[in-house]
Design a protein around this motif. Structure first.
Motif, short mmCIF file in Angstrom:
data_model
loop_
_atom_site.label_atom_id
_atom_site.label_comp_id
_atom_site.label_asym_id
_atom_site.label_seq_id
_atom_site.Cartn_x
_atom_site.Cartn_y
_atom_site.Cartn_z
N GLN A 156 -1.49 -1.05 -7.55
CA GLN A 156 -2.12 -1.92 -8.53
C GLN A 156 -1.06 -2.61 -9.41
OE1 GLN A 156 -5.61 -2.29 -8.36
NE2 GLN A 156 -5.11 -1.13 -6.50
N GLU A 163 -6.78 11.31 -6.53
CA GLU A 163 -8.15 10.89 -6.22
C GLU A 163 -8.75 11.70 -5.07
OE1 GLU A 163 -7.79 6.19 -7.64
OE2 GLU A 163 -7.76 6.72 -5.50
N HIS A 165 -14.80 12.50 -0.06
CA HIS A 165 -14.02 11.52 0.70
C HIS A 165 -14.17 11.71 2.21
CE1 HIS A 165 -11.92 10.80 -3.16
NE2 HIS A 165 -11.59 9.64 -2.62
N ALA A 177 0.84 -1.20 0.00
CA ALA A 177 0.00 0.00 0.00
C ALA A 177 0.87 1.25 0.00
CB ALA A 177 -0.91 0.01 1.23
N VAL A 220 -3.27 8.18 -5.66
CA VAL A 220 -3.98 8.36 -4.39
C VAL A 220 -4.17 9.84 -4.10
CG1 VAL A 220 -3.72 8.13 -1.88
CG2 VAL A 220 -3.34 6.15 -3.37
N SER A 254 3.34 -0.82 3.92
CA SER A 254 2.97 0.49 3.41
C SER A 254 4.20 1.34 3.11
CB SER A 254 2.08 1.23 4.41
OG SER A 254 1.72 2.50 3.91
N ASP A 308 0.62 5.29 1.62
CA ASP A 308 -0.11 6.24 2.45
C ASP A 308 0.49 7.62 2.23
OD1 ASP A 308 -2.17 4.88 4.13
OD2 ASP A 308 -0.44 3.64 4.68
N GLY A 321 -3.97 3.75 -0.28
CA GLY A 321 -4.54 2.81 -1.23
C GLY A 321 -3.53 1.75 -1.59
N PHE A 322 -3.99 0.71 -2.25
CA PHE A 322 -3.10 -0.39 -2.62
C PHE A 322 -2.47 -0.15 -3.98
CE2 PHE A 322 -5.97 -2.45 0.44
CZ PHE A 322 -5.03 -3.01 1.29
N ARG A 369 -12.34 7.08 7.81
CA ARG A 369 -12.28 5.83 7.04
C ARG A 369 -13.69 5.26 6.85
NH1 ARG A 369 -7.80 2.04 6.29
NH2 ARG A 369 -8.45 -0.13 6.48
#
Length: 223
Positions: free
Chosen positions: A50, A65, A113, A13, A62, A93, A15, A47-48, A33
């Motif tokens: 990809q 977004e 968000h 991930a 991230v 992370s 952060d 986020g993870f 969250r």
């Protein structure tokens, strides 16, 4: 042939610790969250990674977004890989800090968000090891501010020396002598006069400065 099939697989991930400057102090952009684990608690934006992106691309995504921004200063700090750091799964992370001008971001995205600008000194307890991440980011920001004009990314394109001093006092959590601060800043040569005058925030009219792109081009908004 899968050469690594016998080895365990982990989630990776990113952060993002997003700093902003409110004119007198530093703020963090935090969100509530909206999924488990720790649903409803305060968190950094993350986020993870990809399959079709590298780590830095994931951090840029991230940040985009959440804020709608692409061209911001973004720097990797370190990796956090304690075995039990995330109660959901084994997650490693990679943490970045970003410097965002409070006047240039997509407010609607931030609202969607459920994210909020919160003064750094008043920040709530964050999930998992996010508090530790923030502390490391503050230390990194303070160290870099003593040798590089990194804080300029938090200011508008044109700013007064008073605004610049308030920013550096906020970053380093201390006050500076006005005369000594200005002498040192001007000698370093990373800012230059624009020829414009600030008549909105100064009764007498203060000279406006800008970042000298030729001195530190690598620090201009992005990294």
């Amino acid at each position: 042939m899968n050469y690594y099939s016998l080895h365990p697989k982990f989630y990776i991930a990113v952060d993002c610790i997003i700093f902003g400057f409110n004119g007198t102090g530093l703020d963090l952009l935090l969100l509530k969250r909206n999924f488990e684990p720790a649903k409803g608690e305060w968190s950094l934006m993350g986020g993870f990674v990809q399959e079709d992106e590298d780590i830095h691309e994931a951090a840029v995504r991230v940040l985009r977004e959440l804020t709608g921004l692409d061209q911001v200063y973004l720097e990797q700090i370190k990796a956090y890989g304690e075995i039990d750091r995330d109660p959901g799964e084994r997650v490693i992370s990679i943490v970045y800090f970003a410097l965002v001008n409070r006047h240039n971001y997509d407010r609607q995205l931030v609202k969607e968000h459920d994210a909020h600008w919160i003064p750094l000194k008043e920040r709530p307890h964050l999930i998992f090891d996010h508090d530790k991440m923030v502390e490391h980011a503050i230390t990194r920001l303070q160290l870099k501010s003593r040798s590089e004009p990194i804080g300029v990314n938090l200011l508008p394109p044109e700013f007064t020396l008073t605004q610049l001093q308030k920013l550096y006092e906020a970053i380093n959590d201390r006050t500076y002598d006005k005369r000594n601060f200005r002498k040192k800043i001007l000698e370093e040569g990373f800012i230059e006069k624009t020829g414009n005058i600030d008549k909105v925030n100064s009764r007498k009219g203060a000279a406006l400065y800008r970042f000298n792109e030729q001195a530190y081009p690598e620090l201009l908004r992005t990294k």
